[in-house]
Design an enzyme around this catalytic site. Sequence first.
Site, PDB file in Angstrom:
ATOM      1  N   SER A 128       0.832  -1.207   0.000  1.00  0.00           N
ATOM      2  CA  SER A 128       0.000   0.000   0.000  1.00  0.00           C
ATOM      3  C   SER A 128       0.860   1.247   0.000  1.00  0.00           C
ATOM      4  CB  SER A 128      -0.907   0.038   1.227  1.00  0.00           C
ATOM      5  OG  SER A 128      -1.628   1.265   1.230  1.00  0.00           O
ATOM      6  N   LYS A 182      -4.382  -6.649   3.520  1.00  0.00           N
ATOM      7  CA  LYS A 182      -4.359  -5.486   2.609  1.00  0.00           C
ATOM      8  C   LYS A 182      -5.785  -5.118   2.173  1.00  0.00           C
ATOM      9  CE  LYS A 182      -3.223  -2.253  -0.280  1.00  0.00           C
ATOM     10  NZ  LYS A 182      -3.559  -2.318  -1.636  1.00  0.00           N
ATOM     11  N   HIS A 185      -7.366  -3.318   4.994  1.00  0.00           N
ATOM     12  CA  HIS A 185      -6.784  -1.964   5.008  1.00  0.00           C
ATOM     13  C   HIS A 185      -7.566  -1.059   4.052  1.00  0.00           C
ATOM     14  CE1 HIS A 185      -4.398   1.044   2.854  1.00  0.00           C
ATOM     15  NE2 HIS A 185      -3.767   1.272   3.987  1.00  0.00           N
ATOM     16  N   ASN A 186      -7.806  -1.551   2.840  1.00  0.00           N
ATOM     17  CA  ASN A 186      -8.516  -0.723   1.863  1.00  0.00           C
ATOM     18  C   ASN A 186      -9.962  -0.466   2.295  1.00  0.00           C
ATOM     19  OD1 ASN A 186      -6.111  -1.181   0.501  1.00  0.00           O
ATOM     20  ND2 ASN A 186      -7.110  -1.237  -1.484  1.00  0.00           N
ATOM     21  N   GLU A 189      -9.890   2.191   4.705  1.00  0.00           N
ATOM     22  CA  GLU A 189      -9.613   3.427   3.949  1.00  0.00           C
ATOM     23  C   GLU A 189     -10.919   4.015   3.371  1.00  0.00           C
ATOM     24  OE1 GLU A 189      -6.408   2.883   1.030  1.00  0.00           O
ATOM     25  OE2 GLU A 189      -7.703   3.833  -0.459  1.00  0.00           O
TER      26      GLU A 189
HETATM   27  P1  NDP Z   1      -1.144  -2.181 -14.263  1.00  0.00           P
HETATM   28  O1  NDP Z   1      -2.105  -2.760 -13.312  1.00  0.00           O
HETATM   29  O2  NDP Z   1      -1.599  -1.110 -15.195  1.00  0.00           O
HETATM   30  O3  NDP Z   1      -0.501  -3.363 -15.136  1.00  0.00           O
HETATM   31  C1  NDP Z   1       0.386  -3.115 -16.199  1.00  0.00           C
HETATM   32  C2  NDP Z   1       1.538  -4.093 -16.168  1.00  0.00           C
HETATM   33  O4  NDP Z   1       1.037  -5.434 -16.221  1.00  0.00           O
HETATM   34  C3  NDP Z   1       2.459  -3.922 -17.355  1.00  0.00           C
HETATM   35  O5  NDP Z   1       3.783  -4.120 -16.931  1.00  0.00           O
HETATM   36  C4  NDP Z   1       1.983  -5.019 -18.276  1.00  0.00           C
HETATM   37  O6  NDP Z   1       2.935  -5.422 -19.226  1.00  0.00           O
HETATM   38  C5  NDP Z   1       1.713  -6.116 -17.277  1.00  0.00           C
HETATM   39  N1  NDP Z   1       0.858  -7.179 -17.790  1.00  0.00           N
HETATM   40  C6  NDP Z   1      -0.472  -7.163 -18.001  1.00  0.00           C
HETATM   41  N2  NDP Z   1      -0.899  -8.347 -18.467  1.00  0.00           N
HETATM   42  C7  NDP Z   1       0.197  -9.144 -18.555  1.00  0.00           C
HETATM   43  C8  NDP Z   1       0.415 -10.489 -18.974  1.00  0.00           C
HETATM   44  N3  NDP Z   1      -0.609 -11.254 -19.391  1.00  0.00           N
HETATM   45  N4  NDP Z   1       1.678 -10.975 -18.939  1.00  0.00           N
HETATM   46  C9  NDP Z   1       2.700 -10.207 -18.523  1.00  0.00           C
HETATM   47  N5  NDP Z   1       2.561  -8.933 -18.126  1.00  0.00           N
HETATM   48  C10 NDP Z   1       1.316  -8.410 -18.134  1.00  0.00           C
HETATM   49  O7  NDP Z   1       0.183  -1.660 -13.490  1.00  0.00           O
HETATM   50  P2  NDP Z   1       0.310  -0.818 -12.138  1.00  0.00           P
HETATM   51  O8  NDP Z   1       1.749  -0.515 -12.026  1.00  0.00           O
HETATM   52  O9  NDP Z   1      -0.669   0.282 -12.081  1.00  0.00           O
HETATM   53  O10 NDP Z   1      -0.111  -1.858 -11.008  1.00  0.00           O
HETATM   54  C11 NDP Z   1       0.564  -3.093 -10.798  1.00  0.00           C
HETATM   55  C12 NDP Z   1      -0.116  -3.850  -9.677  1.00  0.00           C
HETATM   56  O11 NDP Z   1      -0.081  -3.075  -8.495  1.00  0.00           O
HETATM   57  C13 NDP Z   1      -1.608  -4.154  -9.911  1.00  0.00           C
HETATM   58  O12 NDP Z   1      -1.918  -5.412  -9.380  1.00  0.00           O
HETATM   59  C14 NDP Z   1      -2.340  -3.095  -9.144  1.00  0.00           C
HETATM   60  O13 NDP Z   1      -3.604  -3.516  -8.683  1.00  0.00           O
HETATM   61  C15 NDP Z   1      -1.400  -2.834  -8.012  1.00  0.00           C
HETATM   62  N6  NDP Z   1      -1.484  -1.443  -7.612  1.00  0.00           N
HETATM   63  C16 NDP Z   1      -1.321  -1.139  -6.347  1.00  0.00           C
HETATM   64  C17 NDP Z   1      -1.373   0.148  -5.922  1.00  0.00           C
HETATM   65  C18 NDP Z   1      -1.141   0.402  -4.560  1.00  0.00           C
HETATM   66  O14 NDP Z   1      -1.304   1.507  -4.065  1.00  0.00           O
HETATM   67  N7  NDP Z   1      -0.731  -0.599  -3.851  1.00  0.00           N
HETATM   68  C19 NDP Z   1      -1.633   1.271  -6.787  1.00  0.00           C
HETATM   69  C20 NDP Z   1      -1.730   0.882  -8.089  1.00  0.00           C
HETATM   70  C21 NDP Z   1      -1.669  -0.446  -8.464  1.00  0.00           C
HETATM   71  P3  NDP Z   1       2.991  -4.686 -20.662  1.00  0.00           P
HETATM   72  O15 NDP Z   1       3.817  -3.445 -20.451  1.00  0.00           O
HETATM   73  O16 NDP Z   1       3.675  -5.671 -21.539  1.00  0.00           O
HETATM   74  O17 NDP Z   1       1.591  -4.388 -21.085  1.00  0.00           O
END
Ligand code: NDP
Length: 479
Positions: A128, A182, A185-186, A189
Amino acid sequence: SVANIGVVGLAVMGSNLARNLASREGNTVAIFNRSHDKTDHLVQAHPEAGFVPAATYEEFAASLTKPRTAIIMVKAGAGTDAVIDALVDVFEPGDIIVDGGNALFTDTIRREKAVRETGINFVGAGISGGEEGALLGPSIMPGGSDESWVTLGPILKSIAAVAEGEPCVTHVGHDGAGHFVKMVHNGIEYADMQLIAEAYDLIRRGTGKTPAEIADVFAEWNRGELESYLIEITAEVLRQVDAETGKPLVDVILDQAGAKGTGAWTVQTALNLGVPVSGIAEAVFARSLSSHPEQREVSGDLPGPVEGLTVTDPDAFIEDVRLALYASKIVAYSQGFDEIRAGAAEYDWNIDLGAVSKIWRGGCIIRAQFLNRIADAYGQTPDLPVLLTAPYFVEALGRAQGSWRRIVQTAAGAGIPAPAFSSSLSYYDGLRAERLPAALVQGQRDFFGAHTYKRIDKPGTFHTLWSGDRTEIEAEDTH
Ligand code: NDP
């Protein structure tokens, strides 16, 4: 092989986490992304990080020292499954795969079980703090095996936020425990944000203060017992002026709140566990209500009270709102910890609730001073059945309840929605009640369904012959 840790998925979260890892003493970070241009871009943009880029999963595995440890930060769901499958193919028994995305804990339980069959460790870790947290220090909630924690613990401690000298990471419990925590937590939030929004609405309608003036109120509150990141950013948002119109930004933002699903998961899980997280549920539903413009449009002519809100002493009113917010917040956290306690019992996780409250003190969205009080409460009584019955909270609720009741009454009287304030108060009074009308509900259930009831004066299970002569018989316990 030169890297001690790898990151797969280099969108915002993954690239920031990789940079955070690389910035810590002793870490060399291997990176991989499905589309290679993101990998190249990150290497070029941050030469200081000394990344070890990989073009294939094989290359990625070869660049990691054993036990290989990789953190996946990709789109939750099918993306995560695809990356896990690919890593399992190139990793060996004893290696560690960490999913740092926002996975549903039941998916994590399923994945952990499947990956464990191969001898590879799988760790679901809630992270988070958003983009900034990933870069500078998030709060991290890892599950998984004890074996994986030996290798992973020091690495995660190196990148986590630090609160009062302690890293905001702890081994929460096995398999899905980290993602469960987690999720809650959300949920908390959501409740925190809704309570703050209700407080703002009441102050605005009650005192006519401008958003900028209310920002000052929140900034003031942030110096007291409500001190928290969410109160702090609320002041910032309220102070923001829209460049285009010159109006307060909050007045030009469409009043329909979005959601990405973790709040709903918290409530769905609580329903399954039979835990009353009413404050969190109201917060999720308040967002749903806001997001149905077609219903709100046709409902605009519904009759309301004749009298609006009249506040004679604005300062006293604002203090009442502050205390109502504080009391409702205690309820929301108490309900959230109740859900974690129930989840731990259901899924056989040994979760230290005090340790959980401590790792939320930094890095994450609900970070607050207040969490120290929760840690104290569980420190004194680790198996406390209801958090808000800890002496510190009893004192605070005693101090706040008069204000809380006045605010809920005032809101109801003036026709101002305050779902989280009022449902929290009802929950509180429900806990306090010596007798609940649940006795009548049991009578009704026995009447139409022969569901039986228990008596206050003797053991056993009973049924009244409602359609017969209405005598009572001893019955089989049908629950
Ligand atoms: P996204 O959720 O937008 O995911 C994009 C990434 O996933 C890219 O690197 C993409 O690769 C990859 N991807 C998608 N499908 C595949 C696949 N089939 N095989 C391989 N790679 C794949 O990225 P974020 O950075 O926003 O978030 C990453 C994770 O973190 C998510 O699970 C999200 O829920 C979580 N998150 C957590 C937050 C927090 O505050 N903790 C905030 C935001 C996100 P490519 O470049 O090749 O498309």
